[in-house]
Scaffold this motif. Structure first.
Motif, PDB file in Angstrom:
ATOM      1  N   GLU A  78       0.811  -1.213   0.000  1.00 58.78           N
ATOM      2  CA  GLU A  78       0.000   0.000   0.000  1.00 58.78           C
ATOM      3  C   GLU A  78       0.849   1.270   0.000  1.00 58.78           C
ATOM      4  OE1 GLU A  78      -3.589   1.926  -0.302  1.00 58.78           O
ATOM      5  OE2 GLU A  78      -3.236  -0.247  -0.309  1.00 58.78           O
ATOM      6  N   SER A  79       2.035   1.202   0.573  1.00 61.89           N
ATOM      7  CA  SER A  79       2.883   2.401   0.619  1.00 61.89           C
ATOM      8  C   SER A  79       3.265   2.865  -0.781  1.00 61.89           C
ATOM      9  CB  SER A  79       4.152   2.133   1.438  1.00 61.89           C
ATOM     10  OG  SER A  79       4.929   1.100   0.845  1.00 61.89           O
ATOM     11  N   ASN A  82       0.209   4.367  -2.500  1.00 59.25           N
ATOM     12  CA  ASN A  82       0.009   5.733  -2.036  1.00 59.25           C
ATOM     13  C   ASN A  82       1.002   6.695  -2.675  1.00 59.25           C
ATOM     14  OD1 ASN A  82      -2.176   5.146  -0.372  1.00 59.25           O
ATOM     15  ND2 ASN A  82      -0.869   4.639   1.376  1.00 59.25           N
ATOM     16  N   ALA A  83       2.231   6.214  -2.869  1.00 56.60           N
ATOM     17  CA  ALA A  83       3.225   7.051  -3.547  1.00 56.60           C
ATOM     18  C   ALA A  83       2.808   7.314  -4.991  1.00 56.60           C
ATOM     19  CB  ALA A  83       4.592   6.375  -3.502  1.00 56.60           C
TER      20      ALA A  83
END
Length: 321
Positions: A78-79, A82-83
């Motif tokens: 997910e990181s 999101n980026a």
């Protein structure tokens, strides 16, 4: 009553097929993305499509944290999603559509998991009972192709059929997943075409389905992965398959017997799901094998599979050389 509902659904989805090709699906919010793989200057990249069929943001070249393939992108979790969202409204690193070659949005996943007999109206067309539990089979990752690539009719089959499907793309690793938590493991959705050699599926090799489903080029996929937040209800989408612009399949995912959450929970009992894994959720009625007389693909046919809110994939049929 069920038969009346079936034909009503066909009328609604026929109208969808008539207009869908002219629709464009714009990104209305930065958290909703259309992720794709493409080739640019002979190198594979991952990016964001600005609108259906439009220009793309080249994530791979925008920032070294973005890999050049979708499985690696999803493995970062997910990181990284999101980026990527931070770039979805950017005005830089945009490549015009004419400069790229579209690839399948996922290549070489760990698994392609398929669900058979999963539409009520598909069971109806063959007078088959509604399954009490998901019927699972698989396709080999080597059969994946992109929209625009040819579907090759193998010399050893004369009964190659079409099957439009909604495909679920897994976003994170999971085993023994609870149904209530299943959507946490979904990255998004794409369009799949479960091409099927009916003679090898239904008559040969002990009537096991695998070989009939997994010839080379038998899984066109794309055009993009629409993130799950863009389709909050995947069980109310029109989908259809056109052969030479004639609608052969038209239905809605509200006909699904086993929904996304049920399938993920069921399959994860047996096999660990990995990022990039694909779940083909089943096909609606209108396949060639159950027509009277049966109708199958032939060289020169143009097959288009469409799912509302995602897009369309189109492939031309060719004979094996």
């Amino acid at each position: 009553m069920l038969r009346q509902t079936f034909f009503a659904s066909r009328r609604v989805c026929y109208a969808f097929c008539k207009v869908f090709g002219n629709r464009e699906f714009s990104i209305s919010a930065t958290n909703k993305m259309r992720l794709l793989q493409f080739k640019y200057q002979d190198k594979q990249k991952v990016g964001i499509e600005l609108k259906d069929g439009g220009d793309v943001i080249n994530l791979t070249d925008a920032d070294p944290q973005f890999p050049d393939n979708m499985v690696a992108f999803l493995e970062k979790g997910e990181s990284l999603l999101n980026a990527a969202r931070k770039y979805s409204g950017a005005q830089s690193h945009i490549i015009t559509r004419s400069e790229i070659k579209l690839l399948s949005p996922v290549t070489r996943p760990d698994k392609i998991i398929c669900v058979g007999m999963n539409y009520k109206d598909h069971c109806l067309e063959q007078n088959a009972p509604i399954p009490e539990e998901p019927i699972i089979f698989s396709k080999f990752p080597s059969c994946i192709i992109a929209s625009g690539d040819p579907i090759v009719l193998p010399k050893i089959s004369d009964s190659v059929d079409w099957e439009v499907e909604l495909a679920v793309v897994i976003g994170k690793r999971g085993k023994n997943i609870e149904e209530s938590e299943a959507m946490d493991y979904v990255a998004g959705y794409t369009v799949a075409h479960d091409v099927s050699a009916r003679d090898w599926q239904m008559q040969k090799n002990g009537k096991q389905w695998l070989l009939g489903k997994t010839f080379d080029t038998f899984c066109p996929l794309g055009p993009v992965i629409v993130t799950k937040d863009a389709l909050p209800n995947p069980h109310k989408l029109a989908l259809c398959c056109l052969v030479n612009n004639f609608p052969m399949q038209d239905s809605s995912t509200d006909q699904l017997i086993f929904k996304t959450e049920e399938i993920i929970a069921w399959v994860s009992q047996f096999s660990t799901l990995e990022p990039g894994d694909l779940i083909l959720t089943g096909t609606p009625p209108g396949v060639g094998v159950f027509r009277k007389p049966p109708v199958y693909m032939k060289p020169g046919d143009v097959i288009t599979c469409e799912v509302e809110g995602i897009g369309r994939i189109t492939n031309t049929v060719v004979a094996e050389e």
